[in-house]
Design a protein around this motif. Structure first.
Motif, PDB file in Angstrom:
ATOM      1  N   HIS A  37       0.831  -1.208   0.000  1.00 41.39           N
ATOM      2  CA  HIS A  37       0.000   0.000   0.000  1.00 41.39           C
ATOM      3  C   HIS A  37       0.864   1.256   0.000  1.00 41.39           C
ATOM      4  O   HIS A  37       0.865   2.042   0.941  1.00 41.39           O
ATOM      5  CB  HIS A  37      -0.936   0.000   1.213  1.00 41.39           C
ATOM      6  N   ARG A  38       1.589   1.448  -1.119  1.00 41.74           N
ATOM      7  CA  ARG A  38       2.380   2.672  -1.257  1.00 41.74           C
ATOM      8  C   ARG A  38       1.481   3.788  -1.773  1.00 41.74           C
ATOM      9  O   ARG A  38       0.447   3.543  -2.385  1.00 41.74           O
ATOM     10  CB  ARG A  38       3.544   2.459  -2.220  1.00 41.74           C
ATOM     11  N   ASP A  39       1.922   5.032  -1.529  1.00 42.24           N
ATOM     12  CA  ASP A  39       1.166   6.213  -1.948  1.00 42.24           C
ATOM     13  C   ASP A  39      -0.137   6.263  -1.147  1.00 42.24           C
ATOM     14  O   ASP A  39      -0.550   5.270  -0.544  1.00 42.24           O
ATOM     15  CB  ASP A  39       0.863   6.201  -3.454  1.00 42.24           C
ATOM     16  N   ILE A 180      -8.357   5.489 -19.536  1.00 41.15           N
ATOM     17  CA  ILE A 180      -9.331   5.250 -18.466  1.00 41.15           C
ATOM     18  C   ILE A 180      -9.390   6.444 -17.524  1.00 41.15           C
ATOM     19  O   ILE A 180     -10.465   6.894 -17.109  1.00 41.15           O
ATOM     20  CB  ILE A 180      -8.972   3.960 -17.705  1.00 41.15           C
ATOM     21  N   ALA A 181      -8.213   6.999 -17.189  1.00 39.45           N
ATOM     22  CA  ALA A 181      -8.173   8.171 -16.315  1.00 39.45           C
ATOM     23  C   ALA A 181      -8.850   9.372 -16.969  1.00 39.45           C
ATOM     24  O   ALA A 181      -9.481  10.187 -16.289  1.00 39.45           O
ATOM     25  CB  ALA A 181      -6.729   8.505 -15.956  1.00 39.45           C
ATOM     26  N   VAL A 182      -8.730   9.481 -18.276  1.00 39.10           N
ATOM     27  CA  VAL A 182      -9.344  10.609 -18.988  1.00 39.10           C
ATOM     28  C   VAL A 182     -10.866  10.502 -18.969  1.00 39.10           C
ATOM     29  O   VAL A 182     -11.570  11.480 -18.690  1.00 39.10           O
ATOM     30  CB  VAL A 182      -8.834  10.679 -20.447  1.00 39.10           C
ATOM     31  N   VAL A 183     -11.406   9.307 -19.261  1.00 43.60           N
ATOM     32  CA  VAL A 183     -12.860   9.186 -19.422  1.00 43.60           C
ATOM     33  C   VAL A 183     -13.603   9.075 -18.095  1.00 43.60           C
ATOM     34  O   VAL A 183     -14.803   9.352 -18.030  1.00 43.60           O
ATOM     35  CB  VAL A 183     -13.222   7.978 -20.312  1.00 43.60           C
ATOM     36  N   LEU A 188     -12.783   8.282  -7.742  1.00 42.87           N
ATOM     37  CA  LEU A 188     -12.164   7.057  -7.245  1.00 42.87           C
ATOM     38  C   LEU A 188     -11.589   6.244  -8.400  1.00 42.87           C
ATOM     39  O   LEU A 188     -10.452   5.753  -8.321  1.00 42.87           O
ATOM     40  CB  LEU A 188     -13.184   6.219  -6.476  1.00 42.87           C
ATOM     41  N   ALA A 189     -12.337   6.097  -9.489  1.00 43.43           N
ATOM     42  CA  ALA A 189     -11.831   5.370 -10.649  1.00 43.43           C
ATOM     43  C   ALA A 189     -10.601   6.065 -11.230  1.00 43.43           C
ATOM     44  O   ALA A 189      -9.628   5.416 -11.627  1.00 43.43           O
ATOM     45  CB  ALA A 189     -12.921   5.250 -11.714  1.00 43.43           C
ATOM     46  N   ASP A 190     -10.631   7.374 -11.280  1.00 45.13           N
ATOM     47  CA  ASP A 190      -9.483   8.145 -11.765  1.00 45.13           C
ATOM     48  C   ASP A 190      -8.259   7.898 -10.884  1.00 45.13           C
ATOM     49  O   ASP A 190      -7.147   7.696 -11.381  1.00 45.13           O
ATOM     50  CB  ASP A 190      -9.841   9.634 -11.777  1.00 45.13           C
ATOM     51  N   ALA A 191      -8.465   7.892  -9.556  1.00 48.98           N
ATOM     52  CA  ALA A 191      -7.342   7.697  -8.625  1.00 48.98           C
ATOM     53  C   ALA A 191      -6.737   6.309  -8.765  1.00 48.98           C
ATOM     54  O   ALA A 191      -5.508   6.145  -8.726  1.00 48.98           O
ATOM     55  CB  ALA A 191      -7.816   7.924  -7.184  1.00 48.98           C
ATOM     56  N   VAL A 192      -7.582   5.278  -8.937  1.00 49.55           N
ATOM     57  CA  VAL A 192      -7.083   3.913  -9.098  1.00 49.55           C
ATOM     58  C   VAL A 192      -6.262   3.798 -10.377  1.00 49.55           C
ATOM     59  O   VAL A 192      -5.155   3.254 -10.393  1.00 49.55           O
ATOM     60  CB  VAL A 192      -8.250   2.906  -9.109  1.00 49.55           C
ATOM     61  N   GLN A 195      -2.891   5.626 -10.043  1.00 49.97           N
ATOM     62  CA  GLN A 195      -1.918   4.985  -9.162  1.00 49.97           C
ATOM     63  C   GLN A 195      -1.242   3.807  -9.863  1.00 49.97           C
ATOM     64  O   GLN A 195      -0.034   3.614  -9.759  1.00 49.97           O
ATOM     65  CB  GLN A 195      -2.570   4.526  -7.860  1.00 49.97           C
ATOM     66  N   ILE A 196      -2.018   3.033 -10.608  1.00 45.81           N
ATOM     67  CA  ILE A 196      -1.431   1.937 -11.386  1.00 45.81           C
ATOM     68  C   ILE A 196      -0.524   2.498 -12.479  1.00 45.81           C
ATOM     69  O   ILE A 196       0.559   1.977 -12.746  1.00 45.81           O
ATOM     70  CB  ILE A 196      -2.536   1.054 -11.987  1.00 45.81           C
ATOM     71  N   LEU A 197      -0.963   3.581 -13.090  1.00 55.21           N
ATOM     72  CA  LEU A 197      -0.230   4.176 -14.204  1.00 55.21           C
ATOM     73  C   LEU A 197       1.173   4.607 -13.806  1.00 55.21           C
ATOM     74  O   LEU A 197       2.105   4.559 -14.614  1.00 55.21           O
ATOM     75  CB  LEU A 197      -1.024   5.370 -14.740  1.00 55.21           C
TER      76      LEU A 197
END
Length: 306
Positions: A37-39, A180-183, A188-192, A195-197
Protein backbone atom coordinates in the motif's frame (compact mmCIF):
# COMPACT_ATOMS: atom_id res chain seq x y z
CA UNK A 1 -14.84 -5.27 1.28
CA UNK A 2 -11.15 -4.62 1.76
CA UNK A 3 -8.05 -6.54 2.78
CA UNK A 4 -7.87 -4.58 6.02
CA UNK A 5 -11.38 -5.56 7.15
CA UNK A 6 -11.75 -9.17 6.01
CA UNK A 7 -12.42 -11.60 8.88
CA UNK A 8 -10.02 -14.38 9.69
CA UNK A 9 -10.55 -17.17 7.11
CA UNK A 10 -12.44 -20.30 8.08
CA UNK A 11 -11.38 -23.81 7.24
CA UNK A 12 -13.64 -23.79 4.17
CA UNK A 13 -11.95 -23.07 0.88
CA UNK A 14 -12.85 -19.49 -0.15
CA UNK A 15 -14.49 -19.04 -3.52
CA UNK A 16 -15.24 -16.22 -5.92
CA UNK A 17 -14.79 -12.75 -4.51
CA UNK A 18 -13.70 -14.08 -1.11
CA UNK A 19 -10.56 -15.37 -2.76
CA UNK A 20 -10.06 -12.08 -4.59
CA UNK A 21 -9.37 -10.04 -1.44
CA UNK A 22 -8.94 -12.69 1.24
CA UNK A 23 -6.76 -11.48 4.11
CA UNK A 24 -5.08 -14.76 5.10
CA UNK A 25 -4.19 -13.74 8.65
CA UNK A 26 -3.99 -10.34 10.32
CA UNK A 27 -0.19 -10.51 10.56
CA UNK A 28 0.12 -11.40 6.89
CA UNK A 29 -2.28 -8.56 6.15
CA UNK A 30 -0.07 -6.08 8.00
CA UNK A 31 3.04 -7.32 6.18
CA UNK A 32 1.18 -7.07 2.90
CA UNK A 33 -0.07 -3.53 3.50
CA UNK A 34 3.38 -2.30 4.56
CA UNK A 35 4.89 -3.63 1.34
CA UNK A 36 2.06 -3.01 -1.12
CA UNK A 37 0.00 0.00 0.00
CA UNK A 38 2.38 2.67 -1.26
CA UNK A 39 1.17 6.21 -1.95
CA UNK A 40 -2.12 7.41 -0.46
CA UNK A 41 -4.44 4.42 -0.82
CA UNK A 42 -7.74 5.31 -2.54
CA UNK A 43 -10.56 5.66 -0.03
CA UNK A 44 -12.85 2.96 -1.34
CA UNK A 45 -14.98 3.03 1.80
CA UNK A 46 -16.12 6.57 0.98
CA UNK A 47 -17.49 5.61 -2.43
CA UNK A 48 -21.31 5.66 -2.56
CA UNK A 49 -22.47 3.22 -5.27
CA UNK A 50 -26.10 4.33 -4.93
CA UNK A 51 -25.21 7.54 -6.77
CA UNK A 52 -24.96 5.53 -9.99
CA UNK A 53 -27.30 3.39 -12.06
CA UNK A 54 -26.95 -0.34 -11.41
CA UNK A 55 -26.36 -1.14 -15.09
CA UNK A 56 -23.50 1.34 -15.24
CA UNK A 57 -22.01 -0.08 -12.05
CA UNK A 58 -22.23 -3.67 -13.29
CA UNK A 59 -20.47 -2.76 -16.54
CA UNK A 60 -17.69 -1.04 -14.58
CA UNK A 61 -17.36 -4.01 -12.20
CA UNK A 62 -16.98 -6.41 -15.13
CA UNK A 63 -14.08 -4.38 -16.56
CA UNK A 64 -12.36 -3.73 -13.23
CA UNK A 65 -12.66 -7.39 -12.17
CA UNK A 66 -11.18 -8.42 -15.51
CA UNK A 67 -8.28 -6.03 -14.90
CA UNK A 68 -7.77 -7.53 -11.44
CA UNK A 69 -7.48 -11.01 -12.95
CA UNK A 70 -5.06 -9.72 -15.58
CA UNK A 71 -2.86 -8.08 -12.92
CA UNK A 72 -2.97 -11.28 -10.87
CA UNK A 73 -1.81 -13.10 -13.98
CA UNK A 74 1.13 -10.69 -14.20
CA UNK A 75 2.20 -11.69 -10.66
CA UNK A 76 2.20 -15.30 -11.84
CA UNK A 77 4.15 -14.45 -15.00
CA UNK A 78 6.84 -12.33 -13.37
CA UNK A 79 7.51 -14.85 -10.60
CA UNK A 80 8.16 -17.49 -13.27
CA UNK A 81 10.47 -15.09 -15.12
CA UNK A 82 12.34 -14.26 -11.91
CA UNK A 83 12.82 -17.95 -11.09
CA UNK A 84 14.10 -18.66 -14.58
CA UNK A 85 16.48 -15.71 -14.79
CA UNK A 86 17.85 -16.51 -11.33
CA UNK A 87 18.80 -19.93 -12.70
CA UNK A 88 20.63 -18.28 -15.59
CA UNK A 89 22.63 -16.22 -13.07
CA UNK A 90 21.37 -13.03 -14.71
CA UNK A 91 22.59 -9.71 -13.37
CA UNK A 92 21.32 -8.82 -9.91
CA UNK A 93 19.84 -5.50 -11.10
CA UNK A 94 17.59 -7.51 -13.44
CA UNK A 95 16.35 -9.59 -10.50
CA UNK A 96 16.01 -6.52 -8.29
CA UNK A 97 13.90 -4.75 -10.88
CA UNK A 98 11.75 -7.85 -11.29
CA UNK A 99 11.04 -8.00 -7.55
CA UNK A 100 9.68 -4.44 -7.77
CA UNK A 101 7.48 -5.44 -10.71
CA UNK A 102 6.03 -8.37 -8.78
CA UNK A 103 5.13 -6.16 -5.82
CA UNK A 104 3.58 -3.60 -8.14
CA UNK A 105 1.40 -6.21 -9.83
CA UNK A 106 0.11 -7.45 -6.46
CA UNK A 107 -0.83 -3.85 -5.69
CA UNK A 108 -2.52 -3.38 -9.05
CA UNK A 109 -4.55 -6.57 -8.61
CA UNK A 110 -5.79 -5.36 -5.24
CA UNK A 111 -6.64 -1.88 -6.52
CA UNK A 112 -8.65 -3.26 -9.43
CA UNK A 113 -10.42 -5.84 -7.27
CA UNK A 114 -11.33 -3.17 -4.69
CA UNK A 115 -12.69 -0.95 -7.45
CA UNK A 116 -14.78 -3.77 -8.93
CA UNK A 117 -16.32 -4.55 -5.54
CA UNK A 118 -16.91 -0.88 -4.73
CA UNK A 119 -18.78 -0.40 -8.01
CA UNK A 120 -21.16 -3.33 -7.63
CA UNK A 121 -21.15 -4.85 -4.12
CA UNK A 122 -24.53 -6.54 -4.59
CA UNK A 123 -23.11 -8.39 -7.59
CA UNK A 124 -21.15 -10.70 -5.32
CA UNK A 125 -24.49 -12.28 -4.43
CA UNK A 126 -26.52 -11.83 -7.63
CA UNK A 127 -23.81 -12.63 -10.19
CA UNK A 128 -20.68 -13.98 -8.47
CA UNK A 129 -19.18 -15.17 -11.77
CA UNK A 130 -18.22 -11.54 -12.51
CA UNK A 131 -15.80 -11.72 -9.56
CA UNK A 132 -14.45 -15.20 -10.26
CA UNK A 133 -10.82 -15.67 -9.17
CA UNK A 134 -9.38 -18.43 -11.32
CA UNK A 135 -5.83 -19.82 -11.35
CA UNK A 136 -3.78 -17.66 -13.74
CA UNK A 137 -2.32 -19.14 -16.91
CA UNK A 138 0.84 -17.87 -18.52
CA UNK A 139 0.55 -16.81 -22.20
CA UNK A 140 3.61 -18.81 -23.17
CA UNK A 141 5.04 -22.30 -22.85
CA UNK A 142 6.49 -23.18 -19.46
CA UNK A 143 10.28 -22.84 -19.10
CA UNK A 144 12.40 -25.94 -19.62
CA UNK A 145 13.28 -27.96 -16.54
CA UNK A 146 15.62 -25.91 -14.42
CA UNK A 147 17.71 -28.63 -12.85
CA UNK A 148 21.14 -28.87 -14.51
CA UNK A 149 19.76 -26.99 -17.50
CA UNK A 150 22.10 -25.19 -19.91
CA UNK A 151 21.72 -21.42 -19.83
CA UNK A 152 20.79 -21.02 -23.52
CA UNK A 153 17.25 -22.50 -23.49
CA UNK A 154 16.46 -20.59 -20.29
CA UNK A 155 17.57 -17.31 -21.87
CA UNK A 156 15.46 -18.06 -24.95
CA UNK A 157 12.41 -18.75 -22.79
CA UNK A 158 12.97 -15.59 -20.70
CA UNK A 159 13.32 -13.45 -23.83
CA UNK A 160 9.94 -14.68 -25.09
CA UNK A 161 8.27 -14.20 -21.69
CA UNK A 162 9.59 -10.65 -21.29
CA UNK A 163 8.70 -9.76 -24.87
CA UNK A 164 5.08 -10.78 -24.27
CA UNK A 165 4.53 -9.62 -20.69
CA UNK A 166 6.49 -6.37 -20.63
CA UNK A 167 7.36 -5.19 -24.13
CA UNK A 168 3.85 -5.84 -25.40
CA UNK A 169 1.64 -6.08 -22.31
CA UNK A 170 3.05 -3.32 -20.13
CA UNK A 171 3.66 -0.98 -23.06
CA UNK A 172 -0.01 -1.33 -24.05
CA UNK A 173 -1.15 -0.91 -20.45
CA UNK A 174 0.12 2.67 -20.20
CA UNK A 175 -2.05 4.27 -22.90
CA UNK A 176 -5.02 2.12 -21.83
CA UNK A 177 -4.79 3.46 -18.26
CA UNK A 178 -4.22 6.99 -19.48
CA UNK A 179 -7.46 6.70 -21.45
CA UNK A 180 -9.33 5.25 -18.47
CA UNK A 181 -8.17 8.17 -16.31
CA UNK A 182 -9.34 10.61 -18.99
CA UNK A 183 -12.86 9.19 -19.42
CA UNK A 184 -13.60 8.43 -15.75
CA UNK A 185 -15.97 10.96 -14.22
CA UNK A 186 -15.77 9.28 -10.79
CA UNK A 187 -12.72 10.50 -8.80
CA UNK A 188 -12.16 7.06 -7.25
CA UNK A 189 -11.83 5.37 -10.65
CA UNK A 190 -9.48 8.15 -11.76
CA UNK A 191 -7.34 7.70 -8.63
CA UNK A 192 -7.08 3.91 -9.10
CA UNK A 193 -6.09 4.24 -12.75
CA UNK A 194 -3.49 6.91 -12.04
CA UNK A 195 -1.92 4.98 -9.16
CA UNK A 196 -1.43 1.94 -11.39
CA UNK A 197 -0.23 4.18 -14.20
CA UNK A 198 2.68 5.43 -12.09
CA UNK A 199 4.28 1.98 -12.30
CA UNK A 200 3.61 1.02 -15.89
CA UNK A 201 6.42 3.02 -17.49
CA UNK A 202 8.89 1.26 -15.17
CA UNK A 203 7.54 -2.16 -16.12
CA UNK A 204 7.77 -1.40 -19.82
CA UNK A 205 11.26 0.04 -19.40
CA UNK A 206 12.35 -3.11 -17.58
CA UNK A 207 11.07 -5.16 -20.51
CA UNK A 208 12.81 -3.19 -23.23
CA UNK A 209 16.09 -2.91 -21.34
CA UNK A 210 16.18 -6.62 -20.48
CA UNK A 211 15.09 -7.74 -23.93
CA UNK A 212 17.96 -5.69 -25.39
CA UNK A 213 20.32 -7.59 -23.08
CA UNK A 214 18.93 -11.03 -23.93
CA UNK A 215 18.38 -10.95 -27.70
CA UNK A 216 22.11 -10.65 -28.58
CA UNK A 217 22.79 -13.64 -26.32
CA UNK A 218 20.40 -15.93 -28.23
CA UNK A 219 21.66 -18.45 -30.74
CA UNK A 220 20.55 -18.10 -34.34
CA UNK A 221 18.18 -21.04 -33.89
CA UNK A 222 16.64 -19.63 -30.71
CA UNK A 223 16.25 -16.19 -32.27
CA UNK A 224 14.50 -17.68 -35.30
CA UNK A 225 12.17 -19.62 -33.02
CA UNK A 226 11.46 -16.43 -31.06
CA UNK A 227 10.45 -14.72 -34.30
CA UNK A 228 7.82 -17.41 -34.97
CA UNK A 229 6.43 -17.32 -31.45
CA UNK A 230 6.38 -13.52 -31.56
CA UNK A 231 3.90 -13.64 -34.45
CA UNK A 232 1.64 -15.97 -32.48
CA UNK A 233 1.95 -13.65 -29.47
CA UNK A 234 0.82 -10.71 -31.58
CA UNK A 235 -2.28 -12.64 -32.63
CA UNK A 236 -3.01 -13.70 -29.05
CA UNK A 237 -2.71 -10.20 -27.63
CA UNK A 238 -4.88 -8.82 -30.43
CA UNK A 239 -7.57 -11.42 -29.68
CA UNK A 240 -7.68 -10.46 -25.99
CA UNK A 241 -7.21 -6.70 -26.32
CA UNK A 242 -8.87 -5.46 -29.51
CA UNK A 243 -12.31 -6.80 -28.49
CA UNK A 244 -12.94 -8.42 -31.87
CA UNK A 245 -12.44 -5.13 -33.74
CA UNK A 246 -10.13 -5.51 -36.74
CA UNK A 247 -7.49 -3.03 -37.80
CA UNK A 248 -9.48 -2.42 -41.01
CA UNK A 249 -12.50 -1.32 -38.97
CA UNK A 250 -10.59 1.46 -37.22
CA UNK A 251 -8.16 2.40 -39.99
CA UNK A 252 -8.49 6.07 -40.84
CA UNK A 253 -10.96 6.69 -38.03
CA UNK A 254 -10.60 9.25 -35.27
CA UNK A 255 -12.17 8.03 -32.05
CA UNK A 256 -12.34 10.62 -29.29
CA UNK A 257 -11.12 9.62 -25.85
CA UNK A 258 -12.41 12.36 -23.61
CA UNK A 259 -14.44 12.90 -20.49
CA UNK A 260 -18.08 13.27 -21.40
CA UNK A 261 -21.14 14.45 -19.51
CA UNK A 262 -22.47 10.93 -18.87
CA UNK A 263 -21.22 9.11 -15.74
CA UNK A 264 -18.23 6.83 -16.34
CA UNK A 265 -16.67 4.57 -13.72
CA UNK A 266 -13.52 3.84 -15.70
CA UNK A 267 -14.76 1.95 -18.77
CA UNK A 268 -13.76 2.13 -22.43
CA UNK A 269 -15.69 1.06 -25.50
CA UNK A 270 -14.54 -1.82 -27.70
CA UNK A 271 -13.53 0.64 -30.42
CA UNK A 272 -11.49 2.68 -27.96
CA UNK A 273 -9.64 -0.43 -26.76
CA UNK A 274 -8.97 -1.46 -30.36
CA UNK A 275 -7.81 1.98 -31.45
CA UNK A 276 -5.35 2.22 -28.56
CA UNK A 277 -4.10 -1.30 -29.23
CA UNK A 278 -3.40 -0.86 -32.94
CA UNK A 279 -1.92 2.64 -32.54
CA UNK A 280 0.45 1.56 -29.77
CA UNK A 281 1.56 -1.54 -31.63
CA UNK A 282 2.26 0.43 -34.80
CA UNK A 283 3.88 3.51 -33.26
CA UNK A 284 5.75 2.05 -30.29
CA UNK A 285 5.90 -1.73 -29.86
CA UNK A 286 6.87 -2.80 -33.38
CA UNK A 287 9.51 -0.08 -33.97
CA UNK A 288 11.15 -0.80 -30.61
CA UNK A 289 11.27 -4.53 -31.33
CA UNK A 290 12.94 -3.80 -34.64
CA UNK A 291 15.47 -1.67 -32.76
CA UNK A 292 16.54 -4.60 -30.57
CA UNK A 293 17.11 -6.79 -33.62
CA UNK A 294 13.79 -8.59 -34.15
CA UNK A 295 11.86 -8.66 -37.42
CA UNK A 296 8.72 -7.34 -35.78
CA UNK A 297 6.91 -6.00 -38.84
CA UNK A 298 7.23 -9.34 -40.58
CA UNK A 299 5.85 -11.06 -37.49
CA UNK A 300 2.97 -8.58 -37.30
CA UNK A 301 2.00 -9.14 -40.94
CA UNK A 302 2.07 -12.93 -40.51
CA UNK A 303 0.33 -13.05 -37.12
CA UNK A 304 -2.87 -14.63 -38.48
CA UNK A 305 -1.02 -17.09 -40.68
CA UNK A 306 0.54 -19.10 -37.83
Amino acid sequence: MSASSDPEPTQAEPTGTERMLALGTERLGRMHRTQVHRDPWPQFEQFDPTRYDATLRRAAAVQWAGRARAEHGSVHQFTIVAHTLCNTRSELPVLGALSRLITDEVRHAELCAEMALACWPEGTQTEPAVFRWEPPRAPWRMPPGLEDQPVEPLLAWAAEAILISCCIGETLSRPMLEAIAVVATEPLADAVARQILRDEHLHATFGWETLALLVPRLSTTDKRALQKRMARAFAGVEATTACGVSVEQVAGKTIAIERGDAPNLGTLTDEQYAMIFFATMENEVLPRMEAVGLEAWEGWRSRHAS
